[in-house]
Motif scaffolding. Structure first.
Motif, PDB file in Angstrom:
ATOM      1  N   ALA A 107       1.025  -1.481   0.063  1.00 49.51           N
ATOM      2  CA  ALA A 107       0.043  -0.039   0.027  1.00 49.51           C
ATOM      3  C   ALA A 107       0.768   1.343  -0.028  1.00 49.51           C
ATOM      4  CB  ALA A 107      -1.030  -0.145   1.258  1.00 49.51           C
ATOM      5  N   GLU A 108       1.899   1.276   0.807  1.00 49.70           N
ATOM      6  CA  GLU A 108       2.664   2.228   0.859  1.00 49.70           C
ATOM      7  C   GLU A 108       3.463   2.791  -0.511  1.00 49.70           C
ATOM      8  OE1 GLU A 108       5.493   1.837   4.176  1.00 49.70           O
ATOM      9  OE2 GLU A 108       3.887   1.780   5.622  1.00 49.70           O
ATOM     10  N   PHE A 109       3.621   1.697  -0.925  1.00 49.46           N
ATOM     11  CA  PHE A 109       4.657   1.614  -2.324  1.00 49.46           C
ATOM     12  C   PHE A 109       3.570   2.086  -3.485  1.00 49.46           C
ATOM     13  CE2 PHE A 109       5.821  -0.286  -6.538  1.00 49.46           C
ATOM     14  CZ  PHE A 109       7.165   0.246  -6.481  1.00 49.46           C
ATOM     15  N   THR A 110       2.204   1.794  -3.320  1.00 45.55           N
ATOM     16  CA  THR A 110       1.452   2.152  -4.545  1.00 45.55           C
ATOM     17  C   THR A 110       0.630   3.534  -4.173  1.00 45.55           C
ATOM     18  OG1 THR A 110      -0.436   0.858  -3.462  1.00 45.55           O
ATOM     19  CG2 THR A 110       1.146  -0.259  -5.035  1.00 45.55           C
ATOM     20  N   GLY A 111       0.880   4.065  -2.828  1.00 39.48           N
ATOM     21  CA  GLY A 111       0.242   5.224  -2.539  1.00 39.48           C
ATOM     22  C   GLY A 111      -1.317   5.127  -1.830  1.00 39.48           C
ATOM     23  N   ALA A 112      -1.648   3.911  -1.765  1.00 36.95           N
ATOM     24  CA  ALA A 112      -2.664   3.618  -1.083  1.00 36.95           C
ATOM     25  C   ALA A 112      -2.418   3.689   0.527  1.00 36.95           C
ATOM     26  CB  ALA A 112      -3.304   1.980  -1.342  1.00 36.95           C
ATOM     27  N   SER A 113      -3.662   4.117   1.138  1.00 38.98           N
ATOM     28  CA  SER A 113      -3.438   4.312   2.695  1.00 38.98           C
ATOM     29  C   SER A 113      -3.273   3.081   3.458  1.00 38.98           C
ATOM     30  CB  SER A 113      -4.666   5.034   3.191  1.00 38.98           C
ATOM     31  OG  SER A 113      -4.824   4.634   4.623  1.00 38.98           O
ATOM     32  N   PRO A 114      -2.221   2.641   3.973  1.00 37.10           N
ATOM     33  CA  PRO A 114      -1.777   1.473   4.644  1.00 37.10           C
ATOM     34  C   PRO A 114      -2.871   1.146   5.613  1.00 37.10           C
ATOM     35  CG  PRO A 114       0.140   2.760   4.715  1.00 37.10           C
ATOM     36  CD  PRO A 114      -1.090   3.567   4.034  1.00 37.10           C
ATOM     37  N   ASP A 115      -3.538   2.228   6.368  1.00 34.93           N
ATOM     38  CA  ASP A 115      -4.435   1.851   7.424  1.00 34.93           C
ATOM     39  C   ASP A 115      -5.608   1.230   6.715  1.00 34.93           C
ATOM     40  OD1 ASP A 115      -2.582   2.652   9.462  1.00 34.93           O
ATOM     41  OD2 ASP A 115      -3.689   4.631   9.452  1.00 34.93           O
ATOM     42  N   VAL A 116      -6.294   2.023   5.669  1.00 36.23           N
ATOM     43  CA  VAL A 116      -7.405   1.361   5.067  1.00 36.23           C
ATOM     44  C   VAL A 116      -7.015  -0.023   4.452  1.00 36.23           C
ATOM     45  CG1 VAL A 116      -8.745   1.816   2.950  1.00 36.23           C
ATOM     46  CG2 VAL A 116      -8.175   3.743   4.281  1.00 36.23           C
ATOM     47  N   VAL A 117      -6.068  -0.122   3.851  1.00 33.11           N
ATOM     48  CA  VAL A 117      -5.875  -1.482   3.194  1.00 33.11           C
ATOM     49  C   VAL A 117      -5.704  -2.468   4.411  1.00 33.11           C
ATOM     50  CG1 VAL A 117      -3.960  -2.950   2.285  1.00 33.11           C
ATOM     51  CG2 VAL A 117      -4.491  -0.583   1.164  1.00 33.11           C
ATOM     52  N   GLU A 118      -5.048  -2.058   5.382  1.00 34.08           N
ATOM     53  CA  GLU A 118      -4.917  -3.012   6.489  1.00 34.08           C
ATOM     54  C   GLU A 118      -6.589  -3.288   7.235  1.00 34.08           C
ATOM     55  OE1 GLU A 118      -3.297  -3.719  11.250  1.00 34.08           O
ATOM     56  OE2 GLU A 118      -2.584  -2.114   9.901  1.00 34.08           O
ATOM     57  N   ALA A 119      -7.184  -2.450   7.250  1.00 36.98           N
ATOM     58  CA  ALA A 119      -8.435  -2.579   7.844  1.00 36.98           C
ATOM     59  C   ALA A 119      -9.297  -3.794   6.911  1.00 36.98           C
ATOM     60  CB  ALA A 119      -9.337  -1.500   8.152  1.00 36.98           C
ATOM     61  N   ALA A 120      -9.190  -3.160   5.541  1.00 38.28           N
ATOM     62  CA  ALA A 120      -9.838  -3.917   4.350  1.00 38.28           C
ATOM     63  C   ALA A 120      -9.586  -5.622   4.759  1.00 38.28           C
ATOM     64  CB  ALA A 120      -9.730  -3.596   3.312  1.00 38.28           C
ATOM     65  N   TYR A 121      -8.102  -5.806   4.714  1.00 34.25           N
ATOM     66  CA  TYR A 121      -7.546  -7.125   4.843  1.00 34.25           C
ATOM     67  C   TYR A 121      -8.007  -7.622   6.049  1.00 34.25           C
ATOM     68  CZ  TYR A 121      -5.349  -7.692   0.194  1.00 34.25           C
ATOM     69  OH  TYR A 121      -4.890  -8.106  -1.151  1.00 34.25           O
ATOM     70  N   ARG A 122      -8.087  -7.092   7.026  1.00 30.04           N
ATOM     71  CA  ARG A 122      -8.292  -7.884   8.374  1.00 30.04           C
ATOM     72  C   ARG A 122      -9.803  -8.048   8.199  1.00 30.04           C
ATOM     73  NH1 ARG A 122      -4.428  -8.240  12.062  1.00 30.04           N
ATOM     74  NH2 ARG A 122      -2.773  -6.867  12.278  1.00 30.04           N
ATOM     75  N   ALA A 123     -10.506  -7.379   7.843  1.00 29.62           N
ATOM     76  CA  ALA A 123     -11.983  -7.850   7.556  1.00 29.62           C
ATOM     77  C   ALA A 123     -12.107  -9.018   6.868  1.00 29.62           C
ATOM     78  CB  ALA A 123     -12.873  -6.725   7.000  1.00 29.62           C
ATOM     79  N   MET A 124     -11.380  -8.800   5.536  1.00 26.26           N
ATOM     80  CA  MET A 124     -11.509 -10.131   4.583  1.00 26.26           C
ATOM     81  C   MET A 124     -10.819 -11.434   4.932  1.00 26.26           C
ATOM     82  SD  MET A 124     -10.059 -10.030   0.688  1.00 26.26           S
ATOM     83  CE  MET A 124      -8.246  -9.644   0.824  1.00 26.26           C
ATOM     84  N   ILE A 125      -9.797 -11.151   5.642  1.00 25.08           N
ATOM     85  CA  ILE A 125      -9.204 -12.407   6.235  1.00 25.08           C
ATOM     86  C   ILE A 125     -10.042 -12.979   7.372  1.00 25.08           C
ATOM     87  CG2 ILE A 125      -7.065 -13.261   7.569  1.00 25.08           C
ATOM     88  CD1 ILE A 125      -5.448 -11.173   6.258  1.00 25.08           C
ATOM     89  N   GLY A 126     -10.837 -12.221   8.237  1.00 20.88           N
ATOM     90  CA  GLY A 126     -11.617 -12.835   9.140  1.00 20.88           C
ATOM     91  C   GLY A 126     -12.731 -13.522   8.324  1.00 20.88           C
ATOM     92  N   ALA A 127     -13.279 -12.907   7.413  1.00 18.40           N
ATOM     93  CA  ALA A 127     -14.408 -13.720   6.646  1.00 18.40           C
ATOM     94  C   ALA A 127     -13.935 -14.966   6.087  1.00 18.40           C
ATOM     95  CB  ALA A 127     -15.154 -12.724   5.736  1.00 18.40           C
ATOM     96  N   PHE A 128     -12.555 -14.859   5.406  1.00 20.34           N
ATOM     97  CA  PHE A 128     -12.220 -16.088   4.832  1.00 20.34           C
ATOM     98  C   PHE A 128     -11.839 -17.164   5.811  1.00 20.34           C
ATOM     99  CE2 PHE A 128     -11.033 -13.984   0.783  1.00 20.34           C
ATOM    100  CZ  PHE A 128     -12.104 -14.434   0.106  1.00 20.34           C
ATOM    101  N   ILE A 129     -11.332 -16.749   7.007  1.00 13.63           N
ATOM    102  CA  ILE A 129     -11.081 -17.841   8.183  1.00 13.63           C
ATOM    103  C   ILE A 129     -12.140 -18.297   8.357  1.00 13.63           C
ATOM    104  CG2 ILE A 129     -10.437 -18.090  10.590  1.00 13.63           C
ATOM    105  CD1 ILE A 129      -8.149 -16.061  10.052  1.00 13.63           C
TER     106      ILE A 129
END
Length: 94
Positions: A65-87
């Motif tokens: 996210a940092e490399f591409t200019g996306a917000s690392p906090d937004v990306v982390e929040a989205a991934y944590r939600a997605m990972i939780g659902a996938f678990i």
């Protein structure tokens, strides 16, 4: 607003296109998550949760996210939600 400025409808249409692409990628990720769940059958359910792996993924996507200019906090929040659902999905097929 000038003629060069996009309209709200144009911006929303682009977001809709991006959402379709994201959903396609989520579907592909889901196939792999299910495969992982099947491979973990016979192992303790704790192997599905894999907290070390979760943190590895979070670290990786924050860096990306940092490399591409996306917000690392937004990306982390989205991934944590997605990972939780996938678990939860993986536990069902485990």
């Amino acid at each position: 607003m000038t003629a060069a400025d996009p309209s709200l409808a144009t911006v929303r249409a682009e977001i809709d296109t991006l959402d379709s692409q994201i959903i396609d990628r989520i579907a592909k990720r889901q196939v792999q998550v299910i495969r992982a769940g099947v491979l973990k059958r016979g192992q303790a359910v704790e192997t599905v949760h894999a907290p070390t792996r979760v943190e590895e993924v979070i670290d990786k996507v924050r860096t990306q996210a940092e490399f591409t200019g996306a917000s690392p906090d937004v990306v982390e929040a989205a991934y944590r939600a997605m990972i939780g659902a996938f678990i939860a999905l993986e536990v069902d097929v485990h």
